[in-house]
Design a protein around this motif. Sequence first.
Motif, PDB file in Angstrom:
ATOM      1  N   ALA A  35       0.833  -1.207   0.000  1.00  0.00           N
ATOM      2  CA  ALA A  35       0.000   0.000   0.000  1.00  0.00           C
ATOM      3  C   ALA A  35       0.865   1.253   0.000  1.00  0.00           C
ATOM      4  O   ALA A  35       0.569   2.222  -0.721  1.00  0.00           O
ATOM      5  CB  ALA A  35      -0.936  -0.013   1.206  1.00  0.00           C
ATOM      6  N   TRP A  36       1.925   1.242   0.822  1.00  0.00           N
ATOM      7  CA  TRP A  36       2.828   2.392   0.831  1.00  0.00           C
ATOM      8  C   TRP A  36       3.474   2.574  -0.542  1.00  0.00           C
ATOM      9  O   TRP A  36       3.595   3.686  -1.056  1.00  0.00           O
ATOM     10  CB  TRP A  36       3.921   2.209   1.885  1.00  0.00           C
ATOM     11  CG  TRP A  36       3.573   2.741   3.236  1.00  0.00           C
ATOM     12  CD1 TRP A  36       3.474   2.053   4.405  1.00  0.00           C
ATOM     13  CD2 TRP A  36       3.283   4.106   3.562  1.00  0.00           C
ATOM     14  NE1 TRP A  36       3.134   2.893   5.440  1.00  0.00           N
ATOM     15  CE2 TRP A  36       3.015   4.157   4.948  1.00  0.00           C
ATOM     16  CE3 TRP A  36       3.212   5.292   2.824  1.00  0.00           C
ATOM     17  CZ2 TRP A  36       2.694   5.338   5.612  1.00  0.00           C
ATOM     18  CZ3 TRP A  36       2.896   6.482   3.477  1.00  0.00           C
ATOM     19  CH2 TRP A  36       2.630   6.494   4.842  1.00  0.00           C
ATOM     20  N   ARG A  37       3.904   1.480  -1.135  1.00  0.00           N
ATOM     21  CA  ARG A  37       4.572   1.556  -2.440  1.00  0.00           C
ATOM     22  C   ARG A  37       3.644   2.167  -3.493  1.00  0.00           C
ATOM     23  O   ARG A  37       4.046   3.069  -4.244  1.00  0.00           O
ATOM     24  CB  ARG A  37       5.021   0.155  -2.853  1.00  0.00           C
ATOM     25  CG  ARG A  37       5.826   0.100  -4.141  1.00  0.00           C
ATOM     26  CD  ARG A  37       6.425  -1.287  -4.323  1.00  0.00           C
ATOM     27  NE  ARG A  37       7.202  -1.391  -5.547  1.00  0.00           N
ATOM     28  CZ  ARG A  37       8.029  -2.400  -5.806  1.00  0.00           C
ATOM     29  NH1 ARG A  37       8.182  -3.376  -4.923  1.00  0.00           N
ATOM     30  NH2 ARG A  37       8.714  -2.431  -6.950  1.00  0.00           N
ATOM     31  N   LEU A  38       2.414   1.694  -3.545  1.00  0.00           N
ATOM     32  CA  LEU A  38       1.452   2.223  -4.513  1.00  0.00           C
ATOM     33  C   LEU A  38       1.156   3.700  -4.261  1.00  0.00           C
ATOM     34  O   LEU A  38       1.058   4.493  -5.202  1.00  0.00           O
ATOM     35  CB  LEU A  38       0.159   1.406  -4.451  1.00  0.00           C
ATOM     36  CG  LEU A  38       0.232  -0.027  -4.975  1.00  0.00           C
ATOM     37  CD1 LEU A  38      -1.080  -0.759  -4.691  1.00  0.00           C
ATOM     38  CD2 LEU A  38       0.532  -0.034  -6.468  1.00  0.00           C
ATOM     39  N   GLU A  41       4.153   5.936  -5.207  1.00  0.00           N
ATOM     40  CA  GLU A  41       4.219   6.072  -6.668  1.00  0.00           C
ATOM     41  C   GLU A  41       3.162   7.052  -7.167  1.00  0.00           C
ATOM     42  O   GLU A  41       3.406   7.823  -8.109  1.00  0.00           O
ATOM     43  CB  GLU A  41       4.047   4.701  -7.319  1.00  0.00           C
ATOM     44  CG  GLU A  41       5.258   3.782  -7.115  1.00  0.00           C
ATOM     45  CD  GLU A  41       5.082   2.413  -7.731  1.00  0.00           C
ATOM     46  OE1 GLU A  41       6.095   1.708  -7.896  1.00  0.00           O
ATOM     47  OE2 GLU A  41       3.925   2.033  -8.053  1.00  0.00           O
ATOM     48  N   GLU A  42       1.996   7.043  -6.522  1.00  0.00           N
ATOM     49  CA  GLU A  42       0.926   7.969  -6.896  1.00  0.00           C
ATOM     50  C   GLU A  42       1.306   9.406  -6.558  1.00  0.00           C
ATOM     51  O   GLU A  42       1.041  10.341  -7.325  1.00  0.00           O
ATOM     52  CB  GLU A  42      -0.350   7.563  -6.157  1.00  0.00           C
ATOM     53  CG  GLU A  42      -1.573   8.395  -6.479  1.00  0.00           C
ATOM     54  CD  GLU A  42      -2.781   7.921  -5.690  1.00  0.00           C
ATOM     55  OE1 GLU A  42      -3.427   8.760  -5.020  1.00  0.00           O
ATOM     56  OE2 GLU A  42      -3.077   6.712  -5.741  1.00  0.00           O
ATOM     57  N   LEU A  43       1.954   9.593  -5.392  1.00  0.00           N
ATOM     58  CA  LEU A  43       2.338  10.935  -4.948  1.00  0.00           C
ATOM     59  C   LEU A  43       3.480  11.510  -5.773  1.00  0.00           C
ATOM     60  O   LEU A  43       3.475  12.703  -6.120  1.00  0.00           O
ATOM     61  CB  LEU A  43       2.759  10.905  -3.478  1.00  0.00           C
ATOM     62  CG  LEU A  43       1.675  10.869  -2.407  1.00  0.00           C
ATOM     63  CD1 LEU A  43       2.311  10.714  -1.038  1.00  0.00           C
ATOM     64  CD2 LEU A  43       0.819  12.124  -2.447  1.00  0.00           C
ATOM     65  N   THR A  44       4.470  10.694  -6.072  1.00  0.00           N
ATOM     66  CA  THR A  44       5.698  11.181  -6.708  1.00  0.00           C
ATOM     67  C   THR A  44       5.731  10.987  -8.218  1.00  0.00           C
ATOM     68  O   THR A  44       6.605  11.555  -8.891  1.00  0.00           O
ATOM     69  CB  THR A  44       6.919  10.466  -6.100  1.00  0.00           C
ATOM     70  OG1 THR A  44       6.848   9.063  -6.390  1.00  0.00           O
ATOM     71  CG2 THR A  44       6.985  10.672  -4.594  1.00  0.00           C
ATOM     72  N   MET A  45       4.809  10.144  -8.735  1.00  0.00           N
ATOM     73  CA  MET A  45       4.796   9.807 -10.159  1.00  0.00           C
ATOM     74  C   MET A  45       6.093   9.126 -10.574  1.00  0.00           C
ATOM     75  O   MET A  45       6.532   9.213 -11.722  1.00  0.00           O
ATOM     76  CB  MET A  45       4.564  11.063 -11.022  1.00  0.00           C
ATOM     77  CG  MET A  45       3.279  11.803 -10.710  1.00  0.00           C
ATOM     78  SD  MET A  45       1.810  10.773 -11.056  1.00  0.00           S
ATOM     79  CE  MET A  45       1.871  10.702 -12.834  1.00  0.00           C
ATOM     80  N   GLU A  67       8.807  11.378   4.309  1.00  0.00           N
ATOM     81  CA  GLU A  67       9.859  12.391   4.194  1.00  0.00           C
ATOM     82  C   GLU A  67      10.980  11.926   3.269  1.00  0.00           C
ATOM     83  O   GLU A  67      11.571  12.740   2.539  1.00  0.00           O
ATOM     84  CB  GLU A  67      10.390  12.747   5.575  1.00  0.00           C
ATOM     85  CG  GLU A  67       9.406  13.552   6.401  1.00  0.00           C
ATOM     86  CD  GLU A  67       9.959  14.014   7.738  1.00  0.00           C
ATOM     87  OE1 GLU A  67       9.350  14.919   8.341  1.00  0.00           O
ATOM     88  OE2 GLU A  67      11.004  13.474   8.176  1.00  0.00           O
ATOM     89  N   TYR A  68      11.282  10.636   3.281  1.00  0.00           N
ATOM     90  CA  TYR A  68      12.328  10.146   2.389  1.00  0.00           C
ATOM     91  C   TYR A  68      11.912  10.312   0.925  1.00  0.00           C
ATOM     92  O   TYR A  68      12.664  10.855   0.103  1.00  0.00           O
ATOM     93  CB  TYR A  68      12.657   8.680   2.668  1.00  0.00           C
ATOM     94  CG  TYR A  68      13.627   8.118   1.655  1.00  0.00           C
ATOM     95  CD1 TYR A  68      14.991   8.376   1.757  1.00  0.00           C
ATOM     96  CD2 TYR A  68      13.169   7.379   0.550  1.00  0.00           C
ATOM     97  CE1 TYR A  68      15.878   7.906   0.798  1.00  0.00           C
ATOM     98  CE2 TYR A  68      14.058   6.911  -0.414  1.00  0.00           C
ATOM     99  CZ  TYR A  68      15.409   7.171  -0.284  1.00  0.00           C
ATOM    100  OH  TYR A  68      16.293   6.710  -1.236  1.00  0.00           O
TER     101      TYR A  68
END
Length: 232
Positions: A35-38, A41-45, A67-68
Amino acid sequence: MDNKQNLMDKMNRDIAVIFDFNGTCIFDGALHDKAWRLYIEELTMKEVSDEDTVLHIKDRTGKEILEYFLGYELNDNMVFQLSEEKERIYRTMLIREDVQLAPGLEEFLNYLLLARVKRCIATTANLENMNLYFERYNLERWFKWEEVIIGAGNIPLKPHPDLYLAAVSKLDMPTDRILVFEDSTAGVKAAAAAGINHIIGITGDSHNLSLMNHPGVMAVVNNYTELSSIEI
């Protein structure tokens, strides 16, 4: 005699039991990582690699993860809001992938219920997640809502002892008569810091065998079907 009664006999005392939930009652660590990975990816593209998942998502706090990948410091309110969106993704995945209670847990909880052993949950899961767990796993069979201590608001999270101190107070039992089930290093440190010296590590899907190396941990098992193997 079944393995649950055997464990109680080995302790040779009346006890109360505290359960962590995620990674202890359900094995969902991989879902949280996914879930974090998805969401990242959505936040940072940008694609999150397997290496980044291991190094910068797995076993990290939400603040550390965000933050990372975002590259700047976040205040608590921002961390909360962004983490809530990740939890929404996680809840959808939990339902879709049909995650079950840990093997042997239902039988163990039924034993505790019939034996009238005091029990509670001490968890860092948020309220929305716990609502889902109660509904999905029919937890009211074994726990009342007032027997759930959620690490929210002003309660410092594990490895601080506050969550377990609140659970001990709720159970109204001395710490030497309390048995804790935990899956994380932070969790066993929190329980030990609260004065609890009967801790059983659950490796589940974390495979964290290093739990045995921490004070207060008297045994490590993969799940609740292995309780009969515990030597006290």
